[in-house]
Structure formats: C-alpha cells, structure tokens
Motif scaffolding. Structure first.
Motif, short mmCIF file in Angstrom:
data_model
loop_
_atom_site.label_atom_id
_atom_site.label_comp_id
_atom_site.label_asym_id
_atom_site.label_seq_id
_atom_site.Cartn_x
_atom_site.Cartn_y
_atom_site.Cartn_z
N LYS A 1 0.82 -1.21 0.00
CA LYS A 1 0.00 0.00 0.00
C LYS A 1 0.86 1.26 0.00
O LYS A 1 0.65 2.17 -0.78
N ARG A 2 1.80 1.31 0.89
CA ARG A 2 2.70 2.45 1.01
C ARG A 2 4.13 1.96 1.16
O ARG A 2 4.37 0.87 1.66
N VAL A 3 5.05 2.80 0.75
CA VAL A 3 6.46 2.48 0.90
C VAL A 3 7.17 3.66 1.54
O VAL A 3 6.90 4.82 1.19
N VAL A 4 8.02 3.38 2.49
CA VAL A 4 8.84 4.39 3.16
C VAL A 4 10.29 4.02 2.93
O VAL A 4 10.71 2.91 3.26
N ILE A 5 11.04 4.94 2.32
CA ILE A 5 12.45 4.68 2.01
C ILE A 5 13.31 5.46 2.99
O ILE A 5 13.21 6.69 3.08
N MET A 6 14.16 4.77 3.70
CA MET A 6 15.11 5.38 4.62
C MET A 6 16.51 5.24 4.01
O MET A 6 17.09 4.16 4.01
N LEU A 7 17.02 6.33 3.48
CA LEU A 7 18.31 6.33 2.80
C LEU A 7 19.37 6.92 3.74
O LEU A 7 19.27 8.07 4.15
N VAL A 8 20.35 6.13 4.10
CA VAL A 8 21.41 6.53 5.03
C VAL A 8 22.69 6.76 4.24
O VAL A 8 23.12 5.90 3.49
N ASP A 9 23.26 7.92 4.41
CA ASP A 9 24.48 8.28 3.68
C ASP A 9 25.64 7.42 4.16
O ASP A 9 25.88 7.27 5.36
N ALA A 10 26.37 6.85 3.18
CA ALA A 10 27.59 6.07 3.44
C ALA A 10 27.34 4.90 4.39
O ALA A 10 28.17 4.59 5.25
N LEU A 11 26.19 4.23 4.25
CA LEU A 11 25.87 3.07 5.08
C LEU A 11 26.54 1.84 4.49
O LEU A 11 26.16 1.36 3.42
N ARG A 12 27.52 1.32 5.20
CA ARG A 12 28.25 0.15 4.73
C ARG A 12 27.49 -1.11 5.08
O ARG A 12 26.80 -1.16 6.11
N GLU A 13 27.60 -2.16 4.26
CA GLU A 13 26.78 -3.36 4.46
C GLU A 13 27.10 -4.09 5.76
O GLU A 13 26.23 -4.67 6.38
N ASP A 14 28.35 -4.03 6.23
CA ASP A 14 28.67 -4.74 7.47
C ASP A 14 28.16 -3.99 8.69
O ASP A 14 28.15 -4.55 9.80
N PHE A 15 27.71 -2.73 8.52
CA PHE A 15 27.08 -2.03 9.64
C PHE A 15 25.73 -2.65 10.00
O PHE A 15 25.22 -2.42 11.10
N VAL A 16 25.15 -3.40 9.07
CA VAL A 16 23.89 -4.09 9.33
C VAL A 16 24.09 -5.59 9.42
O VAL A 16 23.64 -6.24 10.36
N PHE A 17 24.79 -6.16 8.44
CA PHE A 17 24.91 -7.61 8.34
C PHE A 17 26.16 -8.17 9.02
O PHE A 17 26.24 -9.37 9.27
N GLY A 18 27.14 -7.33 9.31
CA GLY A 18 28.38 -7.81 9.87
C GLY A 18 28.32 -8.02 11.37
O GLY A 18 27.28 -7.80 12.02
#
Length: 835
Positions: free
Chosen positions: A66-83
């Motif tokens: 129905k709706r989409v919310v995009i949260m764009l973080v500058d210079a977000l490295r993948e290991d900051f979430v998955f590492g």
C-alpha cells in the motif's frame, strides 16, 4: 618562423579547445533513453503472452504494498547491518531482520549511482513496505568515492508484513544491483516501470505470490528493458538477453495456454519454473548490457583529445624561454618539420593506427565516423606538433648560442628573487591543480583559492615592508631607490606625498585581505556549508529591503567613481545614466526600492529598464571601440588607445552590474576597488613584472568566481539572467548573458590585465608576456584535469562532482582563448604605437 608570444599562445589555446571538445565527445557516453513517452501509463503495458486463438489477456497482478517508506542513510556500509558490528551499530534493525519478516540484500552501487526511484503512495487495503538502504559505503578511512568492496557494497533491507517469517540468511545475503530497486518498487506498488530504468526486479520479493503473477511481473520488466535496448543499442538483435527474452516470452505463452485450459499437473509447475528461470536470465543479461552502455566511454576519442592537449602543453612549455624573453617571439621550425622524414613516417603510423582501431572495434567511435579528409588533416596536424616538439627539445638540449633577450623575471638583490614570490605563485597554482583529484577538493575548491589569496596578500605585504623598511637608517640615495615614485621625477613629488604613497602601499595588502574576508561571508558556496545562512540571505529578506536598497545605491555610486576616471565625458554621462538604470531595474523587479516608492506597488519584469541599460552599454562599447580603432589606424596615439581600452572595460562593468543580483554588487565594488589600489600602489610602484602581475590577476579572478556564489556544481549557475531585458527566451543572448554572469569575476580581472599591461607598462612586450602566462595558467589545470577524469571515470561521483568541474574547466578555457585573442590585438597595437 618567428611568431609573437601572444599569437603563439592564442593559437595554442584555440587548438586546445578543439582537443578538449574531442575529449568531451568521447567522455560523455551515449544516453540510454527510450523513445516512448516519458510518462509511463498502465494503458501502455503489453498484454499477457498467450498462444492459440484466444485473445491475449491484459490482466495485471494486484499490487503487493500500500505504502512504501524509504530510509536512505548516507555512506551506510553493508557490514554495519549484516556484519558482526551490526548488533552494536543498528540493534533494532538487526532484530527486525533476524525476526524474518524481511528480505536482506547487498546492493552494489555503480557509477552513475541511481538512488532516486522517481515513483509515487497508491491507496488500498495492502501492507506497508519499509526500505532501508545506503547510497554508498565507505572505506576504513572514511573515503567513499572508490570502487573497493566496502565503498560499493551497501545494505538493502525490505521490511513488510507481506513477507512470511522465515530463517533469515543474514550472514550471506544475496547480492543485487542498486538500480534493481526501481522496478521492484514500481511493480510492488502496481505502477509501470520508468521507461529509462536499467534494473530488473528482485525475484526474492515476488516469491510469496502466485507463479502466474511472478511470470507476469517478469514479463512486464522484460518488455520495458527490451524496448530500452532497441532504442539504445544499434545491434540489439545480437544481444543475448534480447533473444533470451523472446524465447522466454514464447514459452510463457505456451504455459499460459495450458494454465487457462485448467491443467494442474506437475508438468505445468515445472514448465512455469523453467520459464521463470529463462526470464530471470534474460532480464539479467539485458540489464547488464544497458548498464555497460551507461558507463561506456569512447576511449579512442578521449585518448586522441588528451594527446592533442598534452602535445600543445609541452609545446607551450618548451617555448617558455623565448616567449618570456625581451623579444617576446617564438621561433617555430614549421617548414623544416614538414619537410622532414619523421613527419611522413608519423603520418603513415597514425593513419595506420586509425585504420586498425576503426576496423577492429566492435562499435564505431566518433573519430571513425568522421570523413577521411578531416581525419587526415588531424593526423597531419598531430604529426607536425610532434615534429615541432622533437625539434624544439633538441634545440633546448643541444649546446649553442643563448636565446637573445633578457628574461623578464627579476633576480637583483634589491627586489624579490625567483625563489620567493615567483615560486610561491607557481607552487600555489600547481598545488591547487594537483589537489583536484579528490571529490572533496572539487566540491570545496573555493577554500583553496581563499587560502591562496590570503597567502598572496601576506606575501605582498612582506614585499612592501622589505622595500620600504629594508634599512632603517639608510642613506637618502638608497631611499630614492626604494621609493619608485622618486626615480625619475623627484622634484615633482613633495616629501609628504611620497610618505603618503608609502603608507597607502603598506595599507593596501591588509585592506585587500579584510575586503576578501568580508566578501567570503556574502555567499556560502560549496557543499558542506552551503545550507548555512549568509549575508546574502540576510540582505534578501523582506525586512531588510531598505538596507539592501541603501547598500545597492552606495555600491553603484562607488562603481561610478572607480570606473569613470579614465573615460571621456560622453562615456561618463552614459555610465552614470546606465547605473541609474541598473537601480531602476532592480526596483522594478522589487529587489530594492526608491524612497518615494509605495510599499504595495505592482512588480514588473523590468524589461524597459534593462533595455535602457543595454542602450548605454552599447554606446560606451561603441565609443571605446571607435577610440581604439582610431589609435591603431589613424593617429597611433597611446593615450587615445588607453582611453578606448578603459571605456570598453567600463562598458563591461556596466553590463555586469546589471546582471549581478543586488546583494552581489559589493562583489563588483570589491573587485574594482582592489584593482585600483593594487595597480596604483603595488604592481606599478613595486615594479612587478608582467608574469607576476598575470598570476596575481588569475588568482584574484578565480577567487572572485566563488565570491559571487558560484561553485563547481551546475545547480549554482544563475539562468535567470538570460531573461533580463527579454520578453521571451532567445537562445543566443540568453547563453551569452548567462556565461558572462557566471564568469564575470575571471573575465573582469583578465580584461583589467589587458588594460593595465597595455596602458601602464612601459615595456612593449608586456602584453605578449601576459598573454603567454595566462595561456600557460589555463593549459596546465585543463591538461591535468582531463587525466584525473580519465583515471577516475569509474568513480562513484564521476557524474555529480567531476563531470561538472570538467565542463567548467572547458568553458573557462574557451573564454580564456577569447581573452588571449584580444591580448594579441592589443600587443600588435602597442608595438605599432611604440614604433
């Protein structure tokens, strides 16, 4: 063949413009653009594939969200979430991802970076979607412009109740392209995919829906990519992805026929999965081909343009001793080069290389599409330059008679030596050129010029102190040598006037430093501090309109006092009326107000007032040109020529004052005031040579480019000035006015340099030396920058940072070539007057 320095420098710049143009033609890739309407509509979507006599279905799957919310973080490295550090840096996101109602991916950012899906929130009884992503990553040291894995790998997390809970593969997420987010969100919201999107839908997002809807989504994506492929690649039929899509589309039709007939066997399921796999392979291949087209460069044209620019730069450098000698002439062995055997061998070699490249390349480049006659002329010209380089280099290295004429660079003990001021000026310029390899230096280049200008003011102040206070108790004869105003006319200058000149000379560098510091505060530019309020914002606010009006009136009066001194009485009257028209124009567009003006008056476009100013600008330019032509053709009067030059300069100042916004008039005042003080008490009194004066003018011109609010971002170009005095858009005057307003700072300082060297210097070769130095100052950064852009062509910021800077440098080189042609005319006039 003897060629004057100004002629030599002018032709070098003209040919460098052609070299830069060739480089730009190869650097900017062919655009990937669909011929379909820019606004995609649901009615434009293709029907669902179906074989047989039954009509094709136009059915569309239901939206997923129905709706989409995009949260764009500058210079977000993948290991900051998955590492391993994800639990510490982003604990809640890590908890949501591990819970399972999400899809996790590693999105690769590639140049040109596409992070704006350009889609719009459809209403309906559907779940929401939260998108967490980064525009790019960063290295361990904080850099984010290279192509290393930490810099291009970003997390992409899609969180929604529509996703079934499952074991999240957070340690090894699937790798997707950043551009794949656009078609995924468009299809998920039930919207058509943007026609110019090069990504393909992320299949993991569709795995919870029916197989028919999955195939339909992939078919819509494939149709969009195939249409874009047709319009962007000439030999699109040879692309493997295009043929794979046609095969998959046909198999999809067969599957649909069985599906509509009610077949529910396992054969139908296996066949559907096979079609799904075919679609995904086709989408991946077409997306890859289009992405390569975006980052495809015409390297042959780029290298040819780069080689031409560097050939000309080396020729300019090899000619330096002759160009800056007292003769101000360069001996070019053109005839001997054309009659030499290496010339013909080089022509044959380069022609063979061109044939080899054009016949072996899979896709033709720009040079290969040119007529052979034009290509042969370019080959002959390049071969000639190479022969000239070899001949001049051999002449420089071989022992022989020295170049006649004394170098203009001073080395006497009583004045600045080459190792101090000259080294400072040259090192500052070269150091700035080399610093442009990083994106931050390009974005904040104004800080470099502000620093160099402050350093210059301190160095000049030290020079003044040395000359006036070298020996505290020196003899009267030494004092007369120190004070330039007493060299020839001691009796004409009383002691009080001499000492007033001394203190004014001492006060000029600090005053210039203070003035430049105030002008810096007028307009915030660059990237890091552009959002902060500045004096310009304060002046343009409605509650400070009276302050802006008084400031504009004061600035226009000061401009008149500074400019009118060397003009004829006719030009003085025209200048006064023109400046009054400038204020009237600003009042008409409601920037400033007259004391008797009502607060609620209706605002106009100021067309009549602007045209009123244009009339006086043309009148002043006509008067100055007439005096200039009379001095060259009829009377050979140096005073008349000087007056004509300054009148042309005053006409340019009047036009710039009309184009500048009201709050930027102090920039123009500061420019004229610094020019007046430096010419009167620094350049003339301290006997700076033409090379040093030219470099100082160049530095001031670069700084004033940023003082008026410009930057290396195309967005700071004020295109509204192209409509001043016009009822509608007219291309030629709009381009001229916009370019003049943008480069007003460098142009005013370059034109002042022509006027100063032509009228204030006694040496007949000063104009030639200034022209050569100005050409060298522009050629070095232009040549260096095209190398940097070539090396960094796969940089993530190549289109947002480096490409705009390249366009600014190219335009600056073109304008400098025009100024040097004017230099050439003035040197010829100066030489004829002296004779």
């Amino acid at each position: 063949m003897k060629v004057r320095s100004s002629v030599f420098a002018s032709f070098i710049l003209i040919f460098e413009v052609f070299g830069i143009a060739l480089f730009l033609r190869g650097f900017f890739p062919a655009p990937v653009k669909s011929s379909l309407s820019s606004k995609s509509q649901l009615s434009d979507l293709p029907a669902e594939p179906l074989l047989g006599s039954s009509p094709n279905s136009s059915r569309l799957p239901h939206p997923l969200f129905k709706r989409v919310v995009i949260m764009l973080v500058d210079a977000l490295r993948e290991d900051f979430v998955f590492g391993p550090s994800g639990r510490m840096f982003m604990p809640y996101t890590r908890h949501v991802v591990e819970r399972g109602s999400s899809h996790s991916f590693v999105a690769k950012a590639r140049p040109p970076t596409v992070t704006m899906p350009r889609i719009k929130e459809a209403e309906g009884s559907l779940p929401y979607l939260l998108v967490l992503c980064g525009d790019h990553g960063m290295s361990e040291t904080g850099s984010h412009g290279g192509s290393s894995e930490p810099e291009v790998n970003t997390p992409l997390v899609l969180i929604s109740p529509a996703f079934k809970r499952k074991d999240s593969n957070i340690r090894n997420p699937e790798v997707v392209e950043q551009v794949d987010l656009t078609p995924t969100l468009a299809l998920g919201l039930g919207l058509p995919i943007s026609q110019n999107s090069v990504g393909h839908v992320i299949p993991g997002v569709l795995e919870e829906i029916s197989l028919r809807d999955q195939l339909r989504f992939l078919h819509l994506n494939g149709h969009q990519l195939s249409c874009l492929l047709k319009d962007s690649i000439p030999n699109y039929e040879k692309e493997a992805g295009f043929e794979q899509f046609r095969v998959a589309e046909k198999a999809h039709g067969s599957w649909m026929k069985l599906y509509i007939e009610g077949n529910t066997s396992e054969v139908l399921t296996n066949m559907g999965k096979k079609v799904l796999k075919q679609y995904l392979e086709a989408l991946t291949a077409m997306s890859s081909a289009l992405s390569k087209q975006l980052g495809k460069y015409d390297m042959y044209s780029m290298i040819a343009g780069m080689v031409l620019v560097f050939q000309l730069l080396l020729l300019l450098l090899l000619a330096m001793p002759e160009a800056l000698s007292s003769a101000a002439a360069v001996d070019l062995p053109v005839l001997s080069s054309l009659l030499s055997l290496p010339f013909y061998l080089l022509c044959l070699l380069l022609a063979s290389l061109h044939v080899l490249v054009c016949t072996s390349a899979e896709s033709s480049c720009y040079l290969c599409s040119l007529p052979w006659g034009l290509v042969f002329a370019a080959v002959a010209f390049s071969s000639t330059i190479l022969c000239l380089l070899i001949s001049m280099a051999t002449r420089r290295l071989s022992p022989g008679p020295k170049i006649q004429g004394k170098s203009p660079l001073r080395t006497s003990s009583s004045e600045w030596s080459l190792s101090e001021l000259d080294v400072l000026l040259l090192a500052g310029t070269i150091g700035h050129t080399l610093s442009l390899g990083a994106s931050s230096f390009v974005e904040e280049e104004h800080q470099t010029w502000y620093f160099l200008l402050n350093t210059l003011c301190l160095a000049v102040f030290q020079d003044v102190c040395r000359k006036y206070f070298r020996e505290k108790n020196g003899s009267r004869e030494e004092e007369e040598q120190i004070l330039p105003s007493k060299n020839c006319h001691a009796s004409a200058h009383p002691k009080g006037e001499i000492y007033s000149e001394k203190w004014l000379a001492l006060a000029t560098p600090p005053f210039t430093l203070a003035c430049c510091r105030l002008l810096r505060s007028l307009n915030q530019t660059g990237v890091q501090w552009a959002h902060l309020p500045d004096v310009g914002h304060w002046l343009n606010s409605s509650e400070h309109k009276m302050v802006l009006s008084l400031l504009a009136a004061f600035c226009l009066v000061l401009i008149y006092l500074l400019v009118q001194r060397r003009c004829s009485w006719v030009s003085k009257v025209a200048l006064a009326l023109g400046l009054l028209g400038v204020y009237s124009y600003r009042a008409a567009v409601d920037n400033v107000s007259f004391p008797w003006q009502q607060s609620g008056h209706t605002m106009s476009r100021g067309t009549v007032e602007a045209r009123f100013v244009y009339v006086f600008v043309l009148g002043i330019l006509f008067t100055g040109t007439k005096d200039l032509l009379r001095s060259q053709i009829i009377t050979a009067d140096a005073k008349l020529k000087s007056r004509g030059l300054w009148e042309i300069y005053s006409g340019l100042v009047l036009l710039v004052s009309l184009l500048f916004r009201a709050h930027n008039l102090p920039v123009l005042c500061g420019c004229l005031l610094i020019q007046t003080l430096m010419a009167q008490f620094i350049w003339k009194k301290l006997h700076y040579d033409s090379a040093q004066t030219t470099i100082m003018h160049y530095w001031f011109g670069q700084a004033f480019f940023y003082f008026q609010g410009n930057s290396n971002n195309i967005a700071t170009v004020d295109i509204s000035v192209g409509f001043i005095g016009l009822e509608s858009y007219v291309e030629a005057p709009a381009i001229f006015l916009t370019a003049l307003n943008t480069y007003a700072g460098p142009l005013l300082w370059a034109c002042h340099l022509v006027c100063y060297l032509s009228s204030e210097r006694d040496s007949p070769v000063a104009v030639g030396h200034g022209c050569y130095c100005l050409a060298l100052l522009r050629s070095v950064p232009a040549a260096a920058y095209i190398v940097l852009v070539t090396v960094l062509r796969y940089h993530l910021f190549v289109w947002s940072v480096f490409s705009p800077k390249l366009l600014y440098e190219s335009m600056h080189l073109l304008l400098t070539a025009g100024v040097c042609l004017f230099f050439n005319t003035m040197e010829q006039s100066h030489g004829s007057n002296k004779s």
